[in-house]
Design a protein around this motif. Structure first.
Motif, PDB file in Angstrom:
ATOM      1  N   LEU A 109       0.819  -1.213   0.000  1.00 38.87           N
ATOM      2  CA  LEU A 109       0.000   0.000   0.000  1.00 38.87           C
ATOM      3  C   LEU A 109       0.854   1.265   0.000  1.00 38.87           C
ATOM      4  O   LEU A 109       0.376   2.340  -0.359  1.00 38.87           O
ATOM      5  CB  LEU A 109      -0.931   0.019   1.216  1.00 38.87           C
ATOM      6  N   SER A 110       2.104   1.150   0.424  1.00 32.17           N
ATOM      7  CA  SER A 110       3.014   2.293   0.430  1.00 32.17           C
ATOM      8  C   SER A 110       4.435   1.803   0.206  1.00 32.17           C
ATOM      9  O   SER A 110       4.866   0.830   0.837  1.00 32.17           O
ATOM     10  CB  SER A 110       2.947   3.038   1.767  1.00 32.17           C
ATOM     11  N   LYS A 111       5.160   2.472  -0.670  1.00 29.49           N
ATOM     12  CA  LYS A 111       6.537   2.051  -0.905  1.00 29.49           C
ATOM     13  C   LYS A 111       7.467   2.503   0.218  1.00 29.49           C
ATOM     14  O   LYS A 111       8.626   2.115   0.259  1.00 29.49           O
ATOM     15  CB  LYS A 111       7.031   2.569  -2.252  1.00 29.49           C
ATOM     16  N   TYR A 112       6.936   3.316   1.149  1.00 30.95           N
ATOM     17  CA  TYR A 112       7.729   3.751   2.302  1.00 30.95           C
ATOM     18  C   TYR A 112       7.114   3.269   3.613  1.00 30.95           C
ATOM     19  O   TYR A 112       7.225   3.921   4.642  1.00 30.95           O
ATOM     20  CB  TYR A 112       7.857   5.280   2.321  1.00 30.95           C
ATOM     21  N   LEU A 113       6.482   2.116   3.592  1.00 31.66           N
ATOM     22  CA  LEU A 113       5.918   1.542   4.801  1.00 31.66           C
ATOM     23  C   LEU A 113       7.052   1.230   5.791  1.00 31.66           C
ATOM     24  O   LEU A 113       8.148   0.840   5.387  1.00 31.66           O
ATOM     25  CB  LEU A 113       5.174   0.253   4.459  1.00 31.66           C
ATOM     26  N   ALA A 114       6.793   1.438   7.080  1.00 26.89           N
ATOM     27  CA  ALA A 114       7.737   1.042   8.124  1.00 26.89           C
ATOM     28  C   ALA A 114       7.117  -0.109   8.895  1.00 26.89           C
ATOM     29  O   ALA A 114       5.919  -0.091   9.187  1.00 26.89           O
ATOM     30  CB  ALA A 114       8.032   2.206   9.064  1.00 26.89           C
ATOM     31  N   PRO A 115       7.891  -1.145   9.228  1.00 26.83           N
ATOM     32  CA  PRO A 115       7.301  -2.315   9.880  1.00 26.83           C
ATOM     33  C   PRO A 115       6.810  -2.006  11.286  1.00 26.83           C
ATOM     34  O   PRO A 115       7.352  -1.152  11.982  1.00 26.83           O
ATOM     35  CB  PRO A 115       8.464  -3.317   9.923  1.00 26.83           C
ATOM     36  N   ASP A 116       5.747  -2.702  11.677  1.00 31.00           N
ATOM     37  CA  ASP A 116       5.208  -2.622  13.025  1.00 31.00           C
ATOM     38  C   ASP A 116       5.060  -4.060  13.526  1.00 31.00           C
ATOM     39  O   ASP A 116       4.293  -4.823  12.955  1.00 31.00           O
ATOM     40  CB  ASP A 116       3.849  -1.916  13.007  1.00 31.00           C
ATOM     41  N   PRO A 117       5.822  -4.459  14.540  1.00 32.89           N
ATOM     42  CA  PRO A 117       6.674  -3.648  15.408  1.00 32.89           C
ATOM     43  C   PRO A 117       7.946  -3.166  14.716  1.00 32.89           C
ATOM     44  O   PRO A 117       8.446  -3.818  13.796  1.00 32.89           O
ATOM     45  CB  PRO A 117       6.992  -4.598  16.561  1.00 32.89           C
ATOM     46  N   ILE A 118       8.452  -2.037  15.213  1.00 33.41           N
ATOM     47  CA  ILE A 118       9.564  -1.346  14.574  1.00 33.41           C
ATOM     48  C   ILE A 118      10.927  -1.779  15.102  1.00 33.41           C
ATOM     49  O   ILE A 118      11.960  -1.364  14.577  1.00 33.41           O
ATOM     50  CB  ILE A 118       9.384   0.185  14.759  1.00 33.41           C
ATOM     51  N   TYR A 119      10.960  -2.644  16.124  1.00 36.44           N
ATOM     52  CA  TYR A 119      12.223  -2.918  16.818  1.00 36.44           C
ATOM     53  C   TYR A 119      13.309  -3.466  15.894  1.00 36.44           C
ATOM     54  O   TYR A 119      14.505  -3.248  16.138  1.00 36.44           O
ATOM     55  CB  TYR A 119      11.994  -3.882  17.986  1.00 36.44           C
ATOM     56  N   THR A 120      12.923  -4.160  14.825  1.00 35.76           N
ATOM     57  CA  THR A 120      13.942  -4.692  13.916  1.00 35.76           C
ATOM     58  C   THR A 120      14.755  -3.572  13.281  1.00 35.76           C
ATOM     59  O   THR A 120      15.957  -3.728  13.035  1.00 35.76           O
ATOM     60  CB  THR A 120      13.290  -5.532  12.812  1.00 35.76           C
ATOM     61  N   ARG A 121      14.110  -2.420  13.033  1.00 39.16           N
ATOM     62  CA  ARG A 121      14.826  -1.288  12.458  1.00 39.16           C
ATOM     63  C   ARG A 121      15.608  -0.540  13.538  1.00 39.16           C
ATOM     64  O   ARG A 121      16.711  -0.054  13.297  1.00 39.16           O
ATOM     65  CB  ARG A 121      13.856  -0.335  11.761  1.00 39.16           C
ATOM     66  N   CYS A 122      15.042  -0.452  14.742  1.00 42.74           N
ATOM     67  CA  CYS A 122      15.758   0.210  15.846  1.00 42.74           C
ATOM     68  C   CYS A 122      17.047  -0.549  16.162  1.00 42.74           C
ATOM     69  O   CYS A 122      18.094   0.056  16.444  1.00 42.74           O
ATOM     70  CB  CYS A 122      14.883   0.288  17.091  1.00 42.74           C
ATOM     71  N   ALA A 123      16.962  -1.891  16.119  1.00 46.92           N
ATOM     72  CA  ALA A 123      18.124  -2.719  16.430  1.00 46.92           C
ATOM     73  C   ALA A 123      19.222  -2.585  15.387  1.00 46.92           C
ATOM     74  O   ALA A 123      20.372  -2.968  15.638  1.00 46.92           O
ATOM     75  CB  ALA A 123      17.693  -4.181  16.554  1.00 46.92           C
ATOM     76  N   ASN A 162       8.850  -5.505  25.137  1.00 49.36           N
ATOM     77  CA  ASN A 162       8.623  -6.914  24.809  1.00 49.36           C
ATOM     78  C   ASN A 162       7.891  -7.064  23.482  1.00 49.36           C
ATOM     79  O   ASN A 162       8.109  -8.031  22.746  1.00 49.36           O
ATOM     80  CB  ASN A 162       7.812  -7.582  25.917  1.00 49.36           C
ATOM     81  N   ASP A 163       7.007  -6.121  23.183  1.00 53.00           N
ATOM     82  CA  ASP A 163       6.263  -6.153  21.919  1.00 53.00           C
ATOM     83  C   ASP A 163       7.062  -5.560  20.759  1.00 53.00           C
ATOM     84  O   ASP A 163       6.603  -5.610  19.615  1.00 53.00           O
ATOM     85  CB  ASP A 163       4.950  -5.378  22.057  1.00 53.00           C
ATOM     86  N   GLY A 164       8.210  -4.967  21.062  1.00 54.23           N
ATOM     87  CA  GLY A 164       9.029  -4.356  20.016  1.00 54.23           C
ATOM     88  C   GLY A 164       8.442  -3.071  19.468  1.00 54.23           C
ATOM     89  O   GLY A 164       8.801  -2.624  18.375  1.00 54.23           O
ATOM     90  N   ARG A 165       7.555  -2.443  20.237  1.00 53.17           N
ATOM     91  CA  ARG A 165       6.859  -1.250  19.734  1.00 53.17           C
ATOM     92  C   ARG A 165       7.457   0.002  20.371  1.00 53.17           C
ATOM     93  O   ARG A 165       6.840   0.700  21.179  1.00 53.17           O
ATOM     94  CB  ARG A 165       5.357  -1.376  19.993  1.00 53.17           C
TER      95      ARG A 165
END
Length: 340
Positions: free
Chosen positions: A203-217, A237-240
């Motif tokens: 739906l968007s070419k700039y979607l960010a994953p939710d939970p976002i922790y994979t990108r924070c890490a 714990n939820d990575g949010r």
């Protein structure tokens, strides 16, 4: 008969006039009843300078004025939403006369913000702009190519990047997060979803994953250690991470969505009641039967205010109740300040 004929002529003229007035502007964006997870909403409005010379966007007591000229047909303005429901009125004027009025209703959702209700927010749709179909509407004025720097390909002038021209207001804060400050948007906005928004992929070419922790890490290697803590905090714990932190920037330290004490007591409401924290038998009477949680200096961290995080680690701990302590006894945390 003549009277009836005249009546219909006048009615036709009146309706024709109204049709002309209502067509004086067209709100292309945003759609009505849209839910936002960020605070910014961009209005894209088509207007004919022959019919309109001024557009006013009213958001409560805040008015934003756009001057309509013959140089362009489409006008863009980003406004800041307040938490929960927003009703925004758009008015078109010519020579000081109000020609037409339209409105958009939206919802800014983050569950740590005041007035926000998850059930109310579900009445609003989540929409994404950066699809091919939507971007085609803006190509005549904006470069919509993926002109974004990467950490190994920095830009000499970030104002030339695609994102900057529309989203530069995201950095109008006291504290800016490094990826956003350097316009490394693709570090987080990968176009991929996560467990909680996998259905939104495509739906968007700039979607960010939710939970976002994979990108924070990607930058904060300690994230996975926090998630593996013996005693963990729910949002971690939820990575949010975005529940507490604004990934673009904030007026508060650590990019928090509120000041520390206010943020913690949003969920832990019982701790906001004076005299309702820590057993009274272990504190001085001057503290009114409980340990203070704010409005004091932090003895363990000179120059800092005493707040919830003076005793608790909000990301995770080996100690019970997320306490910043060594050993197995919870009162070991007291030694941080009370040396005797």
């Amino acid at each position: 008969m003549k009277t009836i004929y005249l009546f219909f002529i006048l009615l036709f003229v009146a309706l024709s006039g109204n049709a002309e007035e209502t067509s004086s502007i067209e709100i292309l964006k945003p759609y009505d009843y849209v839910r936002y997870e960020g605070k910014d909403s961009t209005f894209v409005i088509d207007a004919d300078y022959k019919k309109v010379d001024t557009i006013v966007i009213r958001q409560g007591d805040i008015n934003t004025t756009l001057d309509v000229t013959s140089q362009k047909a489409t006008y863009c303005k980003t406004i800041e939403l307040h938490p929960a429901r927003n009703e925004i009125i758009v008015e078109a004027y010519k020579d000081g006369k109000l020609l037409s009025t339209d409105k958009r209703e939206s919802y800014f959702y983050n569950d740590v913000l005041p007035g926000v209700d998850v059930y109310d927010s579900e009445q609003y749709d989540k929409r994404y702009f950066h699809s091919q179909e939507e971007e085609d509407k803006c190509k005549s004025c904006h470069d919509m190519t993926n002109n974004i720097p990467h950490e190994d390909e920095p830009f000499d002038d970030v104002s030339e990047t695609t994102c900057y021209k529309c989203h530069n207001a995201k950095l109008n804060t006291s504290n800016s997060h490094a990826p956003a400050a350097n316009w490394l948007c693709n570090v987080c906005h990968t176009g991929n979803g996560g467990e909680y928004n996998v259905d939104d992929e495509g739906l968007s070419k700039y979607l960010a994953p939710d939970p976002i922790y994979t990108r924070c890490a990607y930058c904060h290697e300690s994230v996975e250690d926090w998630m593996a803590s013996r005693y963990g905090h729910g949002p971690v714990n939820d990575g949010r991470c975005k529940r507490c932190h604004n990934p673009h920037g904030s007026e508060n330290e650590f990019f928090l969505r509120k000041k520390i004490w206010n943020l913690c007591t949003t969920c832990h409401t019982e701790k906001a009641i004076p005299g309702n924290h820590i057993v009274s038998g272990f504190v001085f009477a001057r503290n009114k039967g409980a340990h203070p949680t704010k409005d004091r200096a932090d003895p363990a961290r000179p120059g800092r205010e005493f707040v919830c995080t003076s005793c608790h680690n909000p990301h995770g701990s080996t100690g019970i109740y997320l306490l910043r302590m060594k050993g197995s006894h919870p009162f070991n945390v007291c030694k941080r300040c009370h040396k005797k």
